[in-house]
Design an enzyme around this catalytic site. Structure first.
Site, PDB file in Angstrom:
ATOM      1  N   SER A  16      16.459  -2.848  10.485  1.00  0.00           N
ATOM      2  CA  SER A  16      15.835  -4.182  11.134  1.00  0.00           C
ATOM      3  C   SER A  16      16.898  -5.032  11.947  1.00  0.00           C
ATOM      4  O   SER A  16      16.451  -5.450  12.989  1.00  0.00           O
ATOM      5  CB  SER A  16      14.840  -4.983  10.209  1.00  0.00           C
ATOM      6  OG  SER A  16      13.813  -4.136   9.946  1.00  0.00           O
ATOM      7  N   THR A  61      10.003  -5.883   2.971  1.00  0.00           N
ATOM      8  CA  THR A  61       9.738  -4.522   2.942  1.00  0.00           C
ATOM      9  C   THR A  61       9.881  -4.069   1.555  1.00  0.00           C
ATOM     10  O   THR A  61       9.696  -5.056   0.816  1.00  0.00           O
ATOM     11  CB  THR A  61      10.907  -3.747   3.745  1.00  0.00           C
ATOM     12  OG1 THR A  61      10.656  -2.393   3.712  1.00  0.00           O
ATOM     13  CG2 THR A  61      12.332  -3.947   3.263  1.00  0.00           C
ATOM     14  N   LYS A  65       5.912  -6.349  -0.237  1.00  0.00           N
ATOM     15  CA  LYS A  65       5.114  -6.705   0.521  1.00  0.00           C
ATOM     16  C   LYS A  65       3.809  -7.599  -0.021  1.00  0.00           C
ATOM     17  O   LYS A  65       3.287  -8.264   0.720  1.00  0.00           O
ATOM     18  CB  LYS A  65       4.577  -5.398   1.242  1.00  0.00           C
ATOM     19  CG  LYS A  65       5.619  -5.324   2.404  1.00  0.00           C
ATOM     20  CD  LYS A  65       5.065  -3.889   3.160  1.00  0.00           C
ATOM     21  CE  LYS A  65       6.419  -3.334   4.169  1.00  0.00           C
ATOM     22  NZ  LYS A  65       5.950  -2.148   4.937  1.00  0.00           N
ATOM     23  N   ASN A  86       4.297  -7.822   5.935  1.00  0.00           N
ATOM     24  CA  ASN A  86       5.565  -7.571   6.200  1.00  0.00           C
ATOM     25  C   ASN A  86       6.507  -8.618   7.402  1.00  0.00           C
ATOM     26  O   ASN A  86       7.457  -8.392   7.341  1.00  0.00           O
ATOM     27  CB  ASN A  86       5.519  -6.100   6.899  1.00  0.00           C
ATOM     28  CG  ASN A  86       5.362  -6.389   8.460  1.00  0.00           C
ATOM     29  OD1 ASN A  86       4.388  -6.996   8.756  1.00  0.00           O
ATOM     30  ND2 ASN A  86       5.495  -5.462   9.441  1.00  0.00           N
ATOM     31  N   ASP A 101       2.674  -3.734  10.532  1.00  0.00           N
ATOM     32  CA  ASP A 101       2.814  -2.338  10.247  1.00  0.00           C
ATOM     33  C   ASP A 101       1.550  -1.499  11.132  1.00  0.00           C
ATOM     34  O   ASP A 101       1.918  -0.469  11.740  1.00  0.00           O
ATOM     35  CB  ASP A 101       2.691  -1.974   8.974  1.00  0.00           C
ATOM     36  CG  ASP A 101       4.109  -2.272   8.312  1.00  0.00           C
ATOM     37  OD1 ASP A 101       5.132  -2.305   9.055  1.00  0.00           O
ATOM     38  OD2 ASP A 101       4.082  -2.722   6.999  1.00  0.00           O
ATOM     39  N   ALA A 126      -2.862   6.792  -0.375  1.00  0.00           N
ATOM     40  CA  ALA A 126      -3.915   5.771  -0.797  1.00  0.00           C
ATOM     41  C   ALA A 126      -3.087   4.750  -0.960  1.00  0.00           C
ATOM     42  O   ALA A 126      -3.723   3.737  -1.604  1.00  0.00           O
ATOM     43  CB  ALA A 126      -4.671   6.128  -1.787  1.00  0.00           C
ATOM     44  N   ALA A 129       0.974   1.889   2.553  1.00  0.00           N
ATOM     45  CA  ALA A 129       1.105   2.166   3.892  1.00  0.00           C
ATOM     46  C   ALA A 129       0.006   2.802   4.520  1.00  0.00           C
ATOM     47  O   ALA A 129      -0.421   2.426   5.611  1.00  0.00           O
ATOM     48  CB  ALA A 129       2.207   3.400   3.990  1.00  0.00           C
ATOM     49  N   ASN A 149      -6.055  11.899  -0.307  1.00  0.00           N
ATOM     50  CA  ASN A 149      -4.975  11.501  -1.340  1.00  0.00           C
ATOM     51  C   ASN A 149      -4.781  12.585  -2.327  1.00  0.00           C
ATOM     52  O   ASN A 149      -5.767  12.913  -2.781  1.00  0.00           O
ATOM     53  CB  ASN A 149      -5.108  10.190  -1.886  1.00  0.00           C
ATOM     54  CG  ASN A 149      -3.912   9.635  -2.350  1.00  0.00           C
ATOM     55  OD1 ASN A 149      -2.928   9.829  -1.896  1.00  0.00           O
ATOM     56  ND2 ASN A 149      -3.962   8.926  -3.863  1.00  0.00           N
ATOM     57  N   MET A 214       4.833   8.645   8.985  1.00  0.00           N
ATOM     58  CA  MET A 214       5.267   7.172   9.165  1.00  0.00           C
ATOM     59  C   MET A 214       6.762   6.914   8.650  1.00  0.00           C
ATOM     60  O   MET A 214       7.453   6.115   9.031  1.00  0.00           O
ATOM     61  CB  MET A 214       4.185   6.439   8.199  1.00  0.00           C
ATOM     62  CG  MET A 214       2.965   6.130   8.606  1.00  0.00           C
ATOM     63  SD  MET A 214       2.128   4.692   7.911  1.00  0.00           S
ATOM     64  CE  MET A 214       0.706   4.910   8.296  1.00  0.00           C
TER      65      MET A 214
HETATM   66  P1  ATR Z   1       3.208   3.054  -0.170  1.00  0.00           P
HETATM   67  O1  ATR Z   1       3.252   1.513  -0.345  1.00  0.00           O
HETATM   68  O2  ATR Z   1       4.635   3.611   0.477  1.00  0.00           O
HETATM   69  O3  ATR Z   1       2.037   3.514   0.385  1.00  0.00           O
HETATM   70  P2  ATR Z   1       2.536   3.641  -2.837  1.00  0.00           P
HETATM   71  O4  ATR Z   1       1.714   2.537  -2.989  1.00  0.00           O
HETATM   72  O5  ATR Z   1       3.574   4.049  -3.981  1.00  0.00           O
HETATM   73  O6  ATR Z   1       3.667   3.737  -1.862  1.00  0.00           O
HETATM   74  O7  ATR Z   1       2.048   4.873  -2.516  1.00  0.00           O
HETATM   75  C1  ATR Z   1       2.517   6.273  -2.447  1.00  0.00           C
HETATM   76  C2  ATR Z   1       1.617   7.249  -2.032  1.00  0.00           C
HETATM   77  O8  ATR Z   1       2.182   8.408  -1.544  1.00  0.00           O
HETATM   78  C3  ATR Z   1       0.095   7.579  -2.885  1.00  0.00           C
HETATM   79  O9  ATR Z   1      -0.884   7.678  -1.956  1.00  0.00           O
HETATM   80  C4  ATR Z   1       0.617   8.782  -3.610  1.00  0.00           C
HETATM   81  O10 ATR Z   1      -0.307   9.540  -4.010  1.00  0.00           O
HETATM   82  P3  ATR Z   1      -0.761   9.362  -5.554  1.00  0.00           P
HETATM   83  O11 ATR Z   1      -1.652   8.307  -5.353  1.00  0.00           O
HETATM   84  O12 ATR Z   1      -1.628  10.569  -5.912  1.00  0.00           O
HETATM   85  O13 ATR Z   1       0.221   9.317  -6.525  1.00  0.00           O
HETATM   86  C5  ATR Z   1       1.409   9.438  -2.526  1.00  0.00           C
HETATM   87  N1  ATR Z   1       2.546  10.532  -2.918  1.00  0.00           N
HETATM   88  C6  ATR Z   1       3.652  10.336  -3.283  1.00  0.00           C
HETATM   89  N2  ATR Z   1       4.337  11.518  -3.536  1.00  0.00           N
HETATM   90  C7  ATR Z   1       3.485  12.462  -3.057  1.00  0.00           C
HETATM   91  C8  ATR Z   1       3.640  13.773  -2.819  1.00  0.00           C
HETATM   92  N3  ATR Z   1       4.742  14.604  -3.572  1.00  0.00           N
HETATM   93  N4  ATR Z   1       2.758  14.467  -2.554  1.00  0.00           N
HETATM   94  C9  ATR Z   1       1.419  13.871  -2.196  1.00  0.00           C
HETATM   95  N5  ATR Z   1       1.248  12.553  -2.158  1.00  0.00           N
HETATM   96  C10 ATR Z   1       2.458  11.746  -2.563  1.00  0.00           C
END
Ligand code: ATR
Length: 275
Positions: A16, A61, A65, A86, A101, A126, A129, A149, A214
């Protein structure tokens, strides 16, 4: 000079400052922009200290957030939809929160020539992001928006939450995607951070499908490598989204829209140098 900063933990590798310094030079705005590490249990204090020291606004970040959203006394509709902020704007009335975002994603897809209207979109993840992307994607009037998800219940809860404003959203786990195809598949999971790709059935990429991660990095992300192997025709990482969300934050603070193309190129060159 008006001061701005990005708060995160970790923050050392944030791009940034690189982006906003170029926006400032390009538009002739006299601002400084720094990366500030906030303690995990001291985000609000770090923001307060920065305001007292003359800070005019901030980006926020991971992992702050949600806290940034709570800290504000005014919130934009897109911050409310994302449930996270953000971008913070400091003024005499307090702290305003916004979330750039989602618009950053949609602007990058437009830049890449990826039409959203009337297309079948699959959004993976889910977490925060994914949540921030739902409203702007719906506003682009796709034919279909499915949230998938790893943990299906979380996708279903998200679709349920958005049903008053976006009743057409469907949600499922990855297995339930077998036999279904999409024109655009957007990865909003954090899987690429650990070098993993969501386990998707081969059917998900329709002919000429666009795969968008992303995340971005020096090398192709695990998701994009898997998408390529599964037949996606066009691939893009989230570098453009990063620049576009920054441009929208810059506009909120300074009322000027910087050109994003030269900064995309400079950032891509910076990543290539790091090889
Ligand atoms: P962010 O704020 O970046 O979205 P988060 O709220 O921790 O981070 O969410 C991470 C997301 O990535 C979730 O949807 C997670 O799936 P789960 O809800 O089943 O945990 C997903 N994720 C992380 N690692 C993954 C992987 N190896 N395969 C598939 N989905 C993954």
């Amino acid at each position: 000079m008006d001061r701005y900063a990005v708060f995160g933990n970790p923050i050392a590798h944030s791009k940034s400052p690189f982006i906003h310094t170029r926006f400032a030079a390009q538009t002739g705005e006299a601002i400084s922009y720094e990366a500030l590490l906030a303690p995990l249990d001291g985000f609000a204090q770090a923001v307060a200290a920065f305001r007292t020291a003359g800070g005019r606004g901030a980006n926020v970040t991971v992992p702050f957030k949600l806290e940034a959203f709570s800290l504000a006394n005014r919130r934009s509709a897109r911050a409310e939809a994302a449930g996270a902020a953000n971008t913070l704007i400091f003024d005499d009335d307090g702290i305003a929160a916004d979330n750039t975002d989602g618009i950053g994603l949609v602007r990058d897809l437009a830049y890449l020539g990826c039409e959203l209207a009337g297309r079948r979109i699959l959004l993976l993840g889910a977490g925060g992001a994914a949540r921030g992307a739902i409203l702007p994607l719906c506003e682009a009037v796709p034919a279909e928006l499915v949230i998938a998800n790893r943990t299906a219940e979380k996708a279903e809860a998200l679709a349920q939450q958005f049903s008053p404003i976006a009743p057409g959203i469907a949600a499922c786990g990855f297995d339930a995607l077998a036999g279904r195809s999409f024109d655009i598949v957007i990865n909003a999971t954090s899987a690429s951070l650990s070098g993993a790709a969501p386990a998707l059935p081969n059917s998900v990429y329709a002919p000429n499908a666009f795969a968008y991660d992303m995340m971005y990095g020096r090398d192709e992300t695990a998701f994009l490598a898997a998408a390529r192997a599964q037949g996606a025709s066009r691939l893009a990482d989230g570098l453009g989204m990063l620049v576009e969300q920054a441009a929208e934050s810059f506009f909120l603070w300074r009322g000027k829209r910087p050109a994003t193309e030269p900064v995309r190129q400079a950032l891509r060159a910076l990543l290539a140098e790091a090889r």
